[in-house]
Design a protein around this motif. Sequence first.
Motif, PDB file in Angstrom:
ATOM      1  N   GLY A  65       0.892  -1.227  -0.029  1.00  0.00           N
ATOM      2  CA  GLY A  65      -0.020  -0.121   0.146  1.00  0.00           C
ATOM      3  C   GLY A  65       0.814   1.065  -0.060  1.00  0.00           C
ATOM      4  N   TYR A  66       0.157   2.414  -0.127  1.00  0.00           N
ATOM      5  CA  TYR A  66       0.947   3.616  -0.423  1.00  0.00           C
ATOM      6  C   TYR A  66       0.335   4.737   0.581  1.00  0.00           C
ATOM      7  CZ  TYR A  66       2.078   1.019  -4.620  1.00  0.00           C
ATOM      8  OH  TYR A  66       2.513   0.011  -5.211  1.00  0.00           O
ATOM      9  N   LEU A  67       1.270   5.460   1.483  1.00  0.00           N
ATOM     10  CA  LEU A  67       0.584   6.418   2.390  1.00  0.00           C
ATOM     11  C   LEU A  67       1.155   7.708   1.924  1.00  0.00           C
ATOM     12  CD1 LEU A  67      -0.986   5.992   4.987  1.00  0.00           C
ATOM     13  CD2 LEU A  67       1.336   6.000   5.920  1.00  0.00           C
ATOM     14  N   ASP A  68       0.092   8.583   2.034  1.00  0.00           N
ATOM     15  CA  ASP A  68       0.327  10.052   1.911  1.00  0.00           C
ATOM     16  C   ASP A  68       0.179  10.856   3.269  1.00  0.00           C
ATOM     17  OD1 ASP A  68       0.238  12.672   1.050  1.00  0.00           O
ATOM     18  OD2 ASP A  68      -1.220  12.758  -0.386  1.00  0.00           O
ATOM     19  N   VAL A  69       1.130  11.234   3.716  1.00  0.00           N
ATOM     20  CA  VAL A  69       1.335  11.561   5.190  1.00  0.00           C
ATOM     21  C   VAL A  69       0.874  13.185   5.302  1.00  0.00           C
ATOM     22  CG1 VAL A  69       2.726   9.851   5.943  1.00  0.00           C
ATOM     23  CG2 VAL A  69       3.907  11.958   5.253  1.00  0.00           C
ATOM     24  N   ASP A  87      -3.310   4.904  -0.561  1.00  0.00           N
ATOM     25  CA  ASP A  87      -3.891   3.567  -1.313  1.00  0.00           C
ATOM     26  C   ASP A  87      -3.393   2.461  -0.348  1.00  0.00           C
ATOM     27  OD1 ASP A  87      -5.022   1.931  -2.962  1.00  0.00           O
ATOM     28  OD2 ASP A  87      -3.374   1.852  -4.326  1.00  0.00           O
ATOM     29  N   LEU A  88      -4.569   2.125   0.503  1.00  0.00           N
ATOM     30  CA  LEU A  88      -4.121   0.955   1.271  1.00  0.00           C
ATOM     31  C   LEU A  88      -5.484   0.089   1.106  1.00  0.00           C
ATOM     32  CD1 LEU A  88      -3.291   2.600   4.879  1.00  0.00           C
ATOM     33  CD2 LEU A  88      -1.902   1.659   3.012  1.00  0.00           C
ATOM     34  N   PRO A  89      -4.735  -1.025   0.144  1.00  0.00           N
ATOM     35  CA  PRO A  89      -5.852  -1.967  -0.270  1.00  0.00           C
ATOM     36  C   PRO A  89      -6.147  -3.268   0.573  1.00  0.00           C
ATOM     37  CG  PRO A  89      -3.881  -2.431  -1.541  1.00  0.00           C
ATOM     38  CD  PRO A  89      -3.648  -1.393  -0.636  1.00  0.00           C
ATOM     39  N   PHE A  90      -5.849  -2.934   1.956  1.00  0.00           N
ATOM     40  CA  PHE A  90      -5.754  -3.921   3.078  1.00  0.00           C
ATOM     41  C   PHE A  90      -6.322  -3.362   4.199  1.00  0.00           C
ATOM     42  CE2 PHE A  90      -1.498  -3.341   1.812  1.00  0.00           C
ATOM     43  CZ  PHE A  90      -1.113  -2.745   3.153  1.00  0.00           C
ATOM     44  N   ASP A 115       0.935   8.063  12.605  1.00  0.00           N
ATOM     45  CA  ASP A 115      -0.205   8.488  13.164  1.00  0.00           C
ATOM     46  C   ASP A 115      -1.148   8.189  12.022  1.00  0.00           C
ATOM     47  OD1 ASP A 115       0.659   9.787  15.203  1.00  0.00           O
ATOM     48  OD2 ASP A 115       0.706  11.765  14.666  1.00  0.00           O
ATOM     49  N   ALA A 116      -0.937   8.150  10.673  1.00  0.00           N
ATOM     50  CA  ALA A 116      -1.841   8.001   9.526  1.00  0.00           C
ATOM     51  C   ALA A 116      -2.105   6.589   9.794  1.00  0.00           C
ATOM     52  CB  ALA A 116      -1.187   8.140   8.218  1.00  0.00           C
ATOM     53  N   ILE A 117      -1.335   5.518   9.908  1.00  0.00           N
ATOM     54  CA  ILE A 117      -1.554   4.166   9.946  1.00  0.00           C
ATOM     55  C   ILE A 117      -2.474   3.668  11.206  1.00  0.00           C
ATOM     56  CG2 ILE A 117      -0.602   1.911  10.807  1.00  0.00           C
ATOM     57  CD1 ILE A 117       1.869   2.770   8.810  1.00  0.00           C
ATOM     58  N   LEU A 118      -2.208   4.302  12.554  1.00  0.00           N
ATOM     59  CA  LEU A 118      -3.037   4.238  13.489  1.00  0.00           C
ATOM     60  C   LEU A 118      -4.360   4.676  13.663  1.00  0.00           C
ATOM     61  CD1 LEU A 118      -0.016   4.480  16.354  1.00  0.00           C
ATOM     62  CD2 LEU A 118      -0.902   2.424  15.375  1.00  0.00           C
ATOM     63  N   GLN A 119      -4.465   5.700  12.806  1.00  0.00           N
ATOM     64  CA  GLN A 119      -5.907   6.310  12.629  1.00  0.00           C
ATOM     65  C   GLN A 119      -6.860   5.183  11.915  1.00  0.00           C
ATOM     66  OE1 GLN A 119      -6.293   9.682  10.451  1.00  0.00           O
ATOM     67  NE2 GLN A 119      -8.304  10.205  11.596  1.00  0.00           N
ATOM     68  N   ARG A 120      -5.987   4.306  11.130  1.00  0.00           N
ATOM     69  CA  ARG A 120      -6.770   3.482  10.187  1.00  0.00           C
ATOM     70  C   ARG A 120      -7.018   2.132  11.058  1.00  0.00           C
ATOM     71  NH1 ARG A 120      -4.533   7.131   6.987  1.00  0.00           N
ATOM     72  NH2 ARG A 120      -5.655   7.423   4.949  1.00  0.00           N
ATOM     73  N   GLY A 121      -6.445   1.861  12.003  1.00  0.00           N
ATOM     74  CA  GLY A 121      -6.659   0.404  12.943  1.00  0.00           C
ATOM     75  C   GLY A 121      -5.309   0.381  13.532  1.00  0.00           C
ATOM     76  N   ARG A 122      -5.634  -0.930  14.629  1.00  0.00           N
ATOM     77  CA  ARG A 122      -4.303  -1.149  15.442  1.00  0.00           C
ATOM     78  C   ARG A 122      -3.680  -2.245  14.588  1.00  0.00           C
ATOM     79  NH1 ARG A 122      -3.397  -0.964  21.081  1.00  0.00           N
ATOM     80  NH2 ARG A 122      -1.928  -2.871  21.470  1.00  0.00           N
ATOM     81  N   ALA A 123      -2.545  -2.037  14.229  1.00  0.00           N
ATOM     82  CA  ALA A 123      -1.587  -3.025  13.777  1.00  0.00           C
ATOM     83  C   ALA A 123      -0.941  -3.736  14.862  1.00  0.00           C
ATOM     84  CB  ALA A 123      -0.480  -2.097  12.871  1.00  0.00           C
ATOM     85  N   LYS A 124      -0.517  -5.031  14.484  1.00  0.00           N
ATOM     86  CA  LYS A 124       0.087  -5.906  15.468  1.00  0.00           C
ATOM     87  C   LYS A 124       1.541  -5.356  15.793  1.00  0.00           C
ATOM     88  CE  LYS A 124       1.987 -10.663  16.264  1.00  0.00           C
ATOM     89  NZ  LYS A 124       2.234 -11.857  15.470  1.00  0.00           N
ATOM     90  N   SER A 125       2.233  -4.770  14.559  1.00  0.00           N
ATOM     91  CA  SER A 125       3.468  -4.061  14.791  1.00  0.00           C
ATOM     92  C   SER A 125       3.768  -3.166  13.790  1.00  0.00           C
ATOM     93  CB  SER A 125       4.683  -5.024  14.867  1.00  0.00           C
ATOM     94  OG  SER A 125       4.931  -5.804  13.769  1.00  0.00           O
ATOM     95  N   ILE A 126       4.710  -2.346  13.593  1.00  0.00           N
ATOM     96  CA  ILE A 126       5.113  -1.441  12.791  1.00  0.00           C
ATOM     97  C   ILE A 126       6.700  -1.325  12.793  1.00  0.00           C
ATOM     98  CG2 ILE A 126       4.928   1.006  11.637  1.00  0.00           C
ATOM     99  CD1 ILE A 126       2.306   1.439  13.149  1.00  0.00           C
TER     100      ILE A 126
END
Length: 179
Positions: A65-69, A87-90, A115-126
């Motif tokens: 996926g691609y992240l615009d921050v 564009d995060l297809p998952f 911040d952008a990732i965590l706003q979209r859900g709780r990842a197991k790890s980053i």
Amino acid sequence: MVEKTQIMDQKAMLRAITRISFEIIEHNKGASNLYIIGIMTRGAELAQRVAKKISELEGTTVEVGYLDVTAYRDDKRSGERRQDRTDLPFSIEGKQIILVDDVIYTGRTVRAAMDAILQRGRAKSIQLAALIDRGHRELPIRADYVGKNLPTSRDEFVKVSVEERDGEDQVTICIETDE
């Protein structure tokens, strides 16, 4: 801006991406539950290359996926509006995310990406992979996987060029000129 020194050519970039890919596989004991997110702009192309290499090595597909921050940066001007090109297809939820950027410098772009990732859900790890680590952190952030550590002065700029966007693969140090 004037190019000062070429740091990496196409072959050196390929070796660095291959090494990063092997390290990711080794640290994560394979590629299951791995999802790769590239920070726009050039992190997106590098993420695609890392995912392709991991897929080749592991014989499995790794989603990218691609992240615009831009909207998450702490240096944006108020009232500034831009289209979000993320564009995060998952789903992020429960995934092991490998965040890929071309250069890690102050750490502020990576903080915005988290911040952008965590706003979209709780990842197991980053985890963070960077082609170039040039130091000068302003935030306590460090890359888990680094292609090349490149100590620079604050007056220098690291320019990463990728074939898909710039017509060639290379990393150069540039300096600002008054001309």
